[in-house]
Enzyme design. Structure first.
Site, PDB file in Angstrom:
ATOM      1  N   VAL A  11     -26.984  -1.993  32.286  1.00 27.92           N
ATOM      2  CA  VAL A  11     -28.350  -2.975  32.313  1.00 27.92           C
ATOM      3  C   VAL A  11     -27.910  -4.367  32.608  1.00 27.92           C
ATOM      4  O   VAL A  11     -28.428  -5.135  33.401  1.00 27.92           O
ATOM      5  CB  VAL A  11     -29.156  -2.876  31.100  1.00 27.92           C
ATOM      6  CG1 VAL A  11     -30.309  -3.654  30.877  1.00 27.92           C
ATOM      7  CG2 VAL A  11     -29.704  -1.270  31.042  1.00 27.92           C
ATOM      8  N   PHE A 153     -36.132  -0.279  32.559  1.00 25.37           N
ATOM      9  CA  PHE A 153     -36.541   0.999  32.941  1.00 25.37           C
ATOM     10  C   PHE A 153     -35.541   1.793  34.275  1.00 25.37           C
ATOM     11  O   PHE A 153     -35.986   2.819  34.663  1.00 25.37           O
ATOM     12  CB  PHE A 153     -37.976   1.378  33.551  1.00 25.37           C
ATOM     13  CG  PHE A 153     -38.921   0.915  31.966  1.00 25.37           C
ATOM     14  CD1 PHE A 153     -39.040   1.572  31.087  1.00 25.37           C
ATOM     15  CD2 PHE A 153     -39.377  -0.280  32.092  1.00 25.37           C
ATOM     16  CE1 PHE A 153     -40.232   1.357  29.892  1.00 25.37           C
ATOM     17  CE2 PHE A 153     -40.237  -0.683  31.165  1.00 25.37           C
ATOM     18  CZ  PHE A 153     -40.616   0.164  30.106  1.00 25.37           C
ATOM     19  N   ARG A 155     -33.001   3.540  36.457  1.00 22.67           N
ATOM     20  CA  ARG A 155     -32.205   4.654  36.451  1.00 22.67           C
ATOM     21  C   ARG A 155     -30.754   4.667  36.741  1.00 22.67           C
ATOM     22  O   ARG A 155     -30.663   3.998  37.911  1.00 22.67           O
ATOM     23  CB  ARG A 155     -33.086   5.847  37.262  1.00 22.67           C
ATOM     24  CG  ARG A 155     -34.192   6.311  36.568  1.00 22.67           C
ATOM     25  CD  ARG A 155     -34.975   7.165  37.478  1.00 22.67           C
ATOM     26  NE  ARG A 155     -35.447   6.320  38.852  1.00 22.67           N
ATOM     27  CZ  ARG A 155     -35.888   6.566  39.910  1.00 22.67           C
ATOM     28  NH1 ARG A 155     -36.181   7.989  40.182  1.00 22.67           N
ATOM     29  NH2 ARG A 155     -36.139   5.733  40.811  1.00 22.67           N
ATOM     30  N   GLU A 156     -29.687   5.271  36.550  1.00 21.03           N
ATOM     31  CA  GLU A 156     -28.569   5.341  36.955  1.00 21.03           C
ATOM     32  C   GLU A 156     -28.504   5.902  38.172  1.00 21.03           C
ATOM     33  O   GLU A 156     -29.324   6.827  38.574  1.00 21.03           O
ATOM     34  CB  GLU A 156     -27.515   5.902  36.075  1.00 21.03           C
ATOM     35  CG  GLU A 156     -27.350   5.314  34.806  1.00 21.03           C
ATOM     36  CD  GLU A 156     -26.307   5.716  33.879  1.00 21.03           C
ATOM     37  OE1 GLU A 156     -25.554   6.554  34.354  1.00 21.03           O
ATOM     38  OE2 GLU A 156     -26.298   5.545  32.562  1.00 21.03           O
ATOM     39  N   LYS A 205     -40.672   1.430  25.399  1.00 24.09           N
ATOM     40  CA  LYS A 205     -39.537   1.927  26.092  1.00 24.09           C
ATOM     41  C   LYS A 205     -39.027   3.434  25.396  1.00 24.09           C
ATOM     42  O   LYS A 205     -38.845   4.235  26.338  1.00 24.09           O
ATOM     43  CB  LYS A 205     -38.343   1.050  25.729  1.00 24.09           C
ATOM     44  CG  LYS A 205     -36.947   1.549  26.077  1.00 24.09           C
ATOM     45  CD  LYS A 205     -36.692   1.561  27.604  1.00 24.09           C
ATOM     46  CE  LYS A 205     -35.487   2.353  28.027  1.00 24.09           C
ATOM     47  NZ  LYS A 205     -34.949   2.336  29.276  1.00 24.09           N
ATOM     48  N   LEU A 251     -40.598  16.967  37.078  1.00 27.17           N
ATOM     49  CA  LEU A 251     -40.967  18.434  36.600  1.00 27.17           C
ATOM     50  C   LEU A 251     -39.857  19.493  37.503  1.00 27.17           C
ATOM     51  O   LEU A 251     -40.257  20.473  37.882  1.00 27.17           O
ATOM     52  CB  LEU A 251     -42.229  18.866  37.237  1.00 27.17           C
ATOM     53  CG  LEU A 251     -43.626  18.299  36.388  1.00 27.17           C
ATOM     54  CD1 LEU A 251     -44.894  18.814  37.057  1.00 27.17           C
ATOM     55  CD2 LEU A 251     -43.480  18.861  35.179  1.00 27.17           C
ATOM     56  N   GLY A 254     -34.171  23.304  35.167  1.00 25.03           N
ATOM     57  CA  GLY A 254     -32.646  23.169  35.291  1.00 25.03           C
ATOM     58  C   GLY A 254     -32.128  23.585  34.008  1.00 25.03           C
ATOM     59  O   GLY A 254     -32.502  24.240  33.052  1.00 25.03           O
ATOM     60  N   CYS A 261     -29.330   8.133  28.131  1.00 23.25           N
ATOM     61  CA  CYS A 261     -30.469   7.402  27.467  1.00 23.25           C
ATOM     62  C   CYS A 261     -31.534   8.501  26.774  1.00 23.25           C
ATOM     63  O   CYS A 261     -31.870   8.407  25.678  1.00 23.25           O
ATOM     64  CB  CYS A 261     -31.219   6.991  28.556  1.00 23.25           C
ATOM     65  SG  CYS A 261     -30.688   5.578  29.203  1.00 23.25           S
ATOM     66  N   ARG A 328     -21.018  10.698  30.826  1.00 19.54           N
ATOM     67  CA  ARG A 328     -21.327  10.941  29.308  1.00 19.54           C
ATOM     68  C   ARG A 328     -22.575  11.905  29.016  1.00 19.54           C
ATOM     69  O   ARG A 328     -23.567  11.682  29.702  1.00 19.54           O
ATOM     70  CB  ARG A 328     -21.821   9.334  28.756  1.00 19.54           C
ATOM     71  CG  ARG A 328     -20.528   8.357  28.820  1.00 19.54           C
ATOM     72  CD  ARG A 328     -20.927   7.085  28.467  1.00 19.54           C
ATOM     73  NE  ARG A 328     -22.055   6.386  29.582  1.00 19.54           N
ATOM     74  CZ  ARG A 328     -22.635   5.543  29.465  1.00 19.54           C
ATOM     75  NH1 ARG A 328     -22.350   4.882  28.381  1.00 19.54           N
ATOM     76  NH2 ARG A 328     -23.417   4.995  30.305  1.00 19.54           N
TER      77      ARG A 328
HETATM   78  C1  UDX Z   1     -33.471   7.516  32.313  1.00 15.77           C
HETATM   79  C2  UDX Z   1     -35.021   6.917  32.814  1.00 15.77           C
HETATM   80  O1  UDX Z   1     -35.401   7.528  34.011  1.00 15.77           O
HETATM   81  C3  UDX Z   1     -34.935   5.317  33.026  1.00 15.77           C
HETATM   82  O2  UDX Z   1     -36.343   5.037  33.132  1.00 15.77           O
HETATM   83  C4  UDX Z   1     -34.264   4.693  31.649  1.00 15.77           C
HETATM   84  O3  UDX Z   1     -34.094   3.322  31.770  1.00 15.77           O
HETATM   85  C5  UDX Z   1     -33.118   5.212  31.228  1.00 15.77           C
HETATM   86  O4  UDX Z   1     -33.172   6.784  31.198  1.00 15.77           O
HETATM   87  P1  UDX Z   1     -31.241   8.022  33.580  1.00 15.77           P
HETATM   88  O5  UDX Z   1     -30.877   8.405  32.270  1.00 15.77           O
HETATM   89  O6  UDX Z   1     -30.423   6.952  34.408  1.00 15.77           O
HETATM   90  O7  UDX Z   1     -32.647   7.340  33.272  1.00 15.77           O
HETATM   91  O8  UDX Z   1     -31.445   9.171  34.681  1.00 15.77           O
HETATM   92  P2  UDX Z   1     -32.904  10.262  35.142  1.00 15.77           P
HETATM   93  O9  UDX Z   1     -33.018  10.104  36.635  1.00 15.77           O
HETATM   94  O10 UDX Z   1     -34.026   9.842  34.246  1.00 15.77           O
HETATM   95  O11 UDX Z   1     -32.362  11.533  34.510  1.00 15.77           O
HETATM   96  C6  UDX Z   1     -32.094  11.870  33.178  1.00 15.77           C
HETATM   97  C7  UDX Z   1     -31.700  13.372  33.108  1.00 15.77           C
HETATM   98  O12 UDX Z   1     -32.828  14.212  33.265  1.00 15.77           O
HETATM   99  C8  UDX Z   1     -30.781  13.896  33.783  1.00 15.77           C
HETATM  100  O13 UDX Z   1     -29.840  14.613  33.441  1.00 15.77           O
HETATM  101  C9  UDX Z   1     -31.435  14.643  35.001  1.00 15.77           C
HETATM  102  O14 UDX Z   1     -30.702  15.881  35.589  1.00 15.77           O
HETATM  103  C10 UDX Z   1     -32.584  15.201  34.230  1.00 15.77           C
HETATM  104  N1  UDX Z   1     -33.948  15.707  34.626  1.00 15.77           N
HETATM  105  C11 UDX Z   1     -34.466  14.645  35.440  1.00 15.77           C
HETATM  106  C12 UDX Z   1     -34.110  16.928  34.930  1.00 15.77           C
HETATM  107  O15 UDX Z   1     -33.712  17.742  34.456  1.00 15.77           O
HETATM  108  N2  UDX Z   1     -35.253  17.415  35.641  1.00 15.77           N
HETATM  109  C13 UDX Z   1     -36.142  16.323  36.344  1.00 15.77           C
HETATM  110  O16 UDX Z   1     -37.096  16.631  36.767  1.00 15.77           O
HETATM  111  C14 UDX Z   1     -35.756  14.969  36.285  1.00 15.77           C
END
Ligand code: UDX
Length: 434
Positions: A11, A153, A155-156, A205, A251, A254, A261, A328
């Site tokens: 961040v 907010f 996303r990685e 958050k 949605l 998986g 996070c 991680r």
């Molecule tokens: C998340 C939030 O999206 C972000 O706003 C916040 O600041 C940090 O946490 P991040 O952890 O980087 O971001 O990834 P994200 O793309 O949100 O995915 C998180 C996890 O959810 C992943 O393991 C992804 O595979 C999973 N996921 C996401 C699903 O299984 N299904 C989905 O439809 C979306």
């Protein structure tokens, strides 16, 4: 404006680079001298698309610099952002040691007459802002400051575009002077700004991340019903997602959510609600469903292969999601651990995550890593897709089939088209789809 960011992790570093990109002058402070040295050499400690160019460009333009001195950062900046880690403790609650230490350090370097806005950007439990302010004032009675909450907010994997074009900017502030300065910081981003009180901003958050996790667990629970009934979760997700009140994003059924996070923030929100005396039972079920998703998937693998001992299994993907090198809390790694525990011989490949997985000793002994996706399938009795990298969708599947000993695919992210895979001659198992 002159800004300081304390903490050069995901961040902090991305925010610093983006603030510099829009014209502010930014000092990034980190107490890890190795990291500061790397950044001085132009090396970026994390992989994030677009970040390296952004950092190098803004360092060259003298809008971005790195130091290990909080004093230097605070001295030269009107606004001081705190972006240090807030890791989970064993009971799920948030460890605020780093935040508290930074608050004391800021107190130690704030000079009389130096008004500063101290901004909490790290994800923290509601009421942390109050504690940060009280701590700074306790250690420095003359401090002139306001404490603001400004959750991030991003996303990685798409941190730079997320930061440059956010859906919204949340500013939790109880002071007009601080709010006005924060609005100036964010003016160049031309995004909607929501001003709230500090407690509400902090809650937004945890509530947002828990809601997104809930959405994922919801569709994953539906995927179990689809499997039991012969329906297709992808079609169900499309059908419900077309309702604009619901939306199709997040949605995707998986193996469940992972990363640094969602698992941590859901746990933290449960702990926060418990502590406030209003337990959030729904979120416990979100966690149960998430954990059950990998269990159900493994059951499918066991049913198809009968005994896992000595089976050669290829796993595509190690990172917790595509377009990042972050391993991680990755469900892919949990999956590999289960397979190895049951005696399978695992060969794995990931486009970006292999070195971090090795560096952090996350892989059990005996897991073989390869140089390409195809090489990993050599002699395999099953291929498991754990992370939906585009590279995996673009493979030549006639070659994959030739390389494998028995053509069995378990698609943990519903990346492949089942019909196409069956036409290639694979036995295909997805999540929640026939
Ligand atoms: C998340 C939030 O999206 C972000 O706003 C916040 O600041 C940090 O946490 P991040 O952890 O980087 O971001 O990834 P994200 O793309 O949100 O995915 C998180 C996890 O959810 C992943 O393991 C992804 O595979 C999973 N996921 C996401 C699903 O299984 N299904 C989905 O439809 C979306």
């Amino acid at each position: 404006m002159d800004l300081c960011i304390i903490g050069s992790g995901y961040v902090g570093l991305v925010s610093g680079a983006c603030f510099a990109e829009v014209g502010h002058t930014v000092i990034c402070v980190d107490n890890d001298q190795r990291k500061v040295d790397m950044l001085h050499r132009g090396e970026i400690p994390i992989y994030e698309p677009g970040l390296e160019e952004l950092v190098l460009r803004n360092v060259a333009a003298k809008r971005l610099r790195f130091t290990n001195s909080i004093e230097e950062g605070v001295d030269h900046s009107q606004v001081v952002f705190i972006a240090v880690p807030t890791p989970p403790q064993a009971d799920g609650s948030v460890d605020l040691t780093y935040i508290e230490r930074v608050a004391r350090e800021i107190a130690g370097v704030l000079k009389p007459g130096q008004y500063r806005v101290v901004v909490d950007k790290s994800t923290v439990p509601v009421k942390t802002g109050e504690k940060v302010e009280a701590t700074i004032r306790r250690y420095n009675r003359e401090a002139e400051l306001d404490v603001v909450s400004n959750p991030e907010f991003l996303r990685e994997g798409c941190a730079v575009p997320d930061l440059m074009h956010p859906d919204r900017i949340v500013i939790g502030s109880s002071s007009q002077r601080a709010t006005d300065l924060m609005k100036r910081v964010y003016e160049p981003f031309q995004a909607p700004i929501l001003v709230t009180d500090v407690n509400s901003a902090e809650l937004i958050k945890h509530a947002a991340n828990s809601f997104l996790s809930l959405k994922i667990s919801y569709i994953n629970a539906v995927s179990a019903i689809c499997e039991a009934s012969g329906a297709d979760v992808e079609m169900v997700a499309d059908g419900i997602g077309m309702d604009r009140r619901i939306g199709r994003n997040f949605l995707n059924a998986g193996l469940g959510y992972g990363g640094s996070c969602f698992p941590k923030d859901v746990k933290a929100f449960i702990a926060i609600s418990d502590e406030l005396g209003v337990p959030f039972h729904l979120l416990k079920e979100v966690e149960n469903i998430n954990a059950g998703q990998l269990e159900r998937f493994l059951k499918k693998v066991r049913e198809a292969l009968w005994v896992l001992r000595e089976k050669r299994i290829c796993v595509w993907g190690l990172t917790f999601k595509p377009d990042t090198d972050d391993v991680r809390n990755s469900v892919a790694i949990d999956l590999i651990q289960h397979l190895v525990k049951e005696g399978a011989h695992v060969t794995a490949y990931d486009p970006k995550g292999m070195s971090k997985a090795v560096e952090h000793h996350l892989l059990p002994a005996g897991v073989k890593l390869t140089h390409s996706a195809l090489e990993a399938t050599e002699g395999a009795e099953a291929l498991i897709l754990a992370t939906e990298w585009k590279e995996f969708a673009n493979q030549d599947f006639s070659k994959v089939k030739e390389a494998m000993h028995t053509p069995l695919i378990f698609d943990g992210r519903n990346l492949f088209n089942p019909k196409t895979m069956r036409e290639f001659g694979f036995t295909y198992h997805g999540v929640g789809r026939p």
